[in-house]
Scaffold this motif. Sequence first.
Motif, PDB file in Angstrom:
ATOM      1  N   GLY A 283       0.824  -1.206   0.000  1.00  0.00           N
ATOM      2  CA  GLY A 283       0.000   0.000   0.000  1.00  0.00           C
ATOM      3  C   GLY A 283       0.850   1.243   0.000  1.00  0.00           C
ATOM      4  N   SER A 284       0.200   2.374   0.071  1.00  0.00           N
ATOM      5  CA  SER A 284       0.793   3.729   0.081  1.00  0.00           C
ATOM      6  C   SER A 284       0.991   4.292  -1.316  1.00  0.00           C
ATOM      7  N   ALA A 285       1.008   3.435  -2.312  1.00  0.00           N
ATOM      8  CA  ALA A 285       1.188   3.865  -3.702  1.00  0.00           C
ATOM      9  C   ALA A 285       0.674   2.735  -4.586  1.00  0.00           C
ATOM     10  N   GLU A 305      -3.292  -5.991  -1.844  1.00  0.00           N
ATOM     11  CA  GLU A 305      -3.144  -4.529  -1.918  1.00  0.00           C
ATOM     12  C   GLU A 305      -4.297  -3.856  -1.199  1.00  0.00           C
ATOM     13  N   ARG A 306      -3.943  -2.844  -0.436  1.00  0.00           N
ATOM     14  CA  ARG A 306      -4.958  -2.061   0.287  1.00  0.00           C
ATOM     15  C   ARG A 306      -4.693  -0.579   0.063  1.00  0.00           C
ATOM     16  N   MET A 309      -5.087   6.564   3.663  1.00  0.00           N
ATOM     17  CA  MET A 309      -4.572   7.938   3.661  1.00  0.00           C
ATOM     18  C   MET A 309      -4.212   8.326   5.091  1.00  0.00           C
ATOM     19  N   SER A 310      -3.403   9.357   5.222  1.00  0.00           N
ATOM     20  CA  SER A 310      -3.086   9.844   6.559  1.00  0.00           C
ATOM     21  C   SER A 310      -4.359  10.331   7.269  1.00  0.00           C
ATOM     22  N   ARG A 406      -5.522  10.724  -9.632  1.00  0.00           N
ATOM     23  CA  ARG A 406      -5.727  11.651  -8.521  1.00  0.00           C
ATOM     24  C   ARG A 406      -6.155  13.002  -9.073  1.00  0.00           C
ATOM     25  N   ILE A 412       3.744  10.384  -5.798  1.00  0.00           N
ATOM     26  CA  ILE A 412       4.124   9.434  -4.740  1.00  0.00           C
ATOM     27  C   ILE A 412       5.398   8.726  -5.194  1.00  0.00           C
ATOM     28  N   TYR A 419       4.578  17.078  -2.887  1.00  0.00           N
ATOM     29  CA  TYR A 419       3.593  18.025  -3.395  1.00  0.00           C
ATOM     30  C   TYR A 419       4.264  19.004  -4.329  1.00  0.00           C
TER      31      TYR A 419
HETATM   32  P1  AMP Z   1      -0.726  10.061   2.452  1.00  0.00           P
HETATM   33  O1  AMP Z   1      -0.900  11.499   2.206  1.00  0.00           O
HETATM   34  O2  AMP Z   1       0.671   9.662   2.734  1.00  0.00           O
HETATM   35  O3  AMP Z   1      -1.683   9.650   3.438  1.00  0.00           O
HETATM   36  O4  AMP Z   1      -1.050   9.338   1.079  1.00  0.00           O
HETATM   37  C1  AMP Z   1      -2.346   8.965   0.758  1.00  0.00           C
HETATM   38  C2  AMP Z   1      -2.460   8.745  -0.714  1.00  0.00           C
HETATM   39  O5  AMP Z   1      -1.666   7.616  -1.107  1.00  0.00           O
HETATM   40  C3  AMP Z   1      -3.859   8.362  -1.137  1.00  0.00           C
HETATM   41  O6  AMP Z   1      -4.700   9.479  -1.238  1.00  0.00           O
HETATM   42  C4  AMP Z   1      -3.596   7.685  -2.454  1.00  0.00           C
HETATM   43  O7  AMP Z   1      -3.452   8.644  -3.480  1.00  0.00           O
HETATM   44  C5  AMP Z   1      -2.270   6.990  -2.217  1.00  0.00           C
HETATM   45  N1  AMP Z   1      -2.413   5.556  -1.966  1.00  0.00           N
HETATM   46  C6  AMP Z   1      -2.361   4.883  -0.803  1.00  0.00           C
HETATM   47  N2  AMP Z   1      -2.511   3.554  -1.014  1.00  0.00           N
HETATM   48  C7  AMP Z   1      -2.643   3.390  -2.349  1.00  0.00           C
HETATM   49  C8  AMP Z   1      -2.825   2.268  -3.205  1.00  0.00           C
HETATM   50  N3  AMP Z   1      -2.838   1.038  -2.743  1.00  0.00           N
HETATM   51  N4  AMP Z   1      -2.946   2.501  -4.528  1.00  0.00           N
HETATM   52  C9  AMP Z   1      -2.897   3.748  -5.022  1.00  0.00           C
HETATM   53  N5  AMP Z   1      -2.723   4.837  -4.277  1.00  0.00           N
HETATM   54  C10 AMP Z   1      -2.597   4.663  -2.953  1.00  0.00           C
END
Ligand code: AMP
Length: 512
Positions: A283-285, A305-306, A309-310, A406, A412, A419
């Motif tokens: 996850g995370s990307a 895969e999951r 977001m923060s 997005r 990412i 950003y």
């Molecule tokens: P963050 O600001 O670090 O919380 O990042 C959150 C963002 O990471 C989400 O809004 C998504 O755009 C992206 N993200 C997290 N997991 C996934 C995933 N499995 N697939 C695609 N994007 C993800």
Amino acid sequence: MDNQNLFATLRAGFPTDLDAVAIETADGPGAPLHYTWRDLDRATAMIANLLEGLALPAGSRVAVQTEKSVEALMLYLAVLRAGHVFLPLNTAYQSAEIEYFIGNAEPAVVVCSPKNFAWVSRIAFSAGTDHVFTLGDDRSGSLLERAAHCSDRHTPAVRQAGDLAAILYTSGTTGRSKGAMLSHGNLASNAQVLQRYWGWRPDDVLVHALPIFHVHGLFVASHGALLNGSRMIWFSKFDPKAAIGRFAEATVFMGVPTLYVRMLAEAALTPAACAHMRLFISGSAPLLTETFNDWRARTGHTILERYGMSETVMLTSNPCDAAQGERRGGTVGFPLPGVGVRVRDDQGRDCATGEIGGIEVTGPNVFSGYWRMPEKTKEEFTADGWFKTGDVGRFDAGGYVTIVGRSKDLIISGGYNVYPAEIEGVINDLPGVAESAVIGVPHPDFGEGVVAVVVPKPGASLDGAAIVADLKSRIANFKVPKHLFVVPDLPRNAMGKVQKNLLRDQHKGLFA
Ligand code: AMP
Ligand code: MCA
């Protein structure tokens, strides 16, 4: 009323045998070190007592920028235990970034690495912070020295589900980061849902190789193991070969896609090496379908895969239990139990199955707002109280969610968010720069690589390499463009808006 303090919830998951090993370090000073559950309990009590002795006002923030260590995890747990608010900071952040976070959050306590004490304490004291402690990755520093004199008995502070537990700085579409306020209830409810959904067992063993200053490593991974009384094999830094070497005694691994890509490059990654493993989570990307398929072919395991977001912790997940469905590559699975996910068009109408729109979410996991930014908070929620993620996606007929892009301008890279507006702001302030555009393009290791396209002021001449070197001293290294082009002008549309899509297209093969 029951104590809803997240620490108390996690503590209730510790095994009866407190002398069993909770965490074994795999690298770092003195490895392997073995920490028992009793060690976690006692050390967090001592640090919590130290914090309580400071008589901080209610809701005080404790900002922490330290290398990853078991003691750093203990500090997090101790902050919860004492009822204060934890504010983790990426170790890559430079002084201007730290100055912003400390100035914005006004922490009562700052904990930093001993080597950074001079500059961090200068920033903290001038922002009004009363206490600055140090914590090294080798158990050195004033935090543990002081805590050593405190009692190892402590009753967790009573907190309600809605009370603030942590602030995570995230997204700054207009340039500045916002502090997402997460409560004890947000975090506990999500950890409990994942406990069931991912079938956590006390005899699970987690290879923990992610940093602990973001949601993935700090909450998803650590909470999972702690809540289940499961042992962790603790890497302070990800090393693909070493991580694979520990799979023989582990059952669960969590990583951002870059970690999977790097392990796939190791000959040691074989079905035999992974035979003891139960679950690989990503996850995370976005995880490329190619990585998903290659992993299955090389190991016999299907990555789960999951998506999260923060602001919300985890939102959707592919199933763990085959009875609930297959793990589908390219999708992020189903909304987690108790989490509402909907896809809406620009007019706020629900999209039909298969139709693409903005992803909106609701649930006990969703944050209450951005720290001291009520206007921003209002903008990010719909009139009926759903949070607008800024991610674009669709549901398929089977109920799986796919993220297709997005609407927020975000890159990412290796699981870290960059950003463009923030980087453009820094570049535009450099002498001789008229304007710039920062984009993300496909990168084989980091998923997306940061690229800057910079226009000089009339008559000025710019040296791309010198700008990159300069940026390294100003912003976290993962934000620094991997490539910087100096061009006479940027492509614009009829409205005068920079056409980043054209730039992305032009440079899409840069890192191929
Ligand atoms: P963050 O600001 O670090 O919380 O990042 C959150 C963002 O990471 C989400 O809004 C998504 O755009 C992206 N993200 C997290 N997991 C996934 C995933 N499995 N697939 C695609 N994007 C993800
Ligand atoms: C390191 N470098 C990077 C990155 N990491 N460049 C771009 N993107 C990155 N992510 C660069 C450094 O700038 C440096 O460049 C060089 O690589 C070596 O640095 P080093 O620190 O040694 O790198 P590494 O140890 O190889 O780190 C790569 C990594 C790390 C292991 C992939 O980035 C990482 O741990 N990523 C995980 C991030 C994560 O936990 N994200 C979760 C966010 P130079 O030599 O030029 O200075 S939580 C989240 O998103 C949500 C909510 C969710 O859903 O989970």
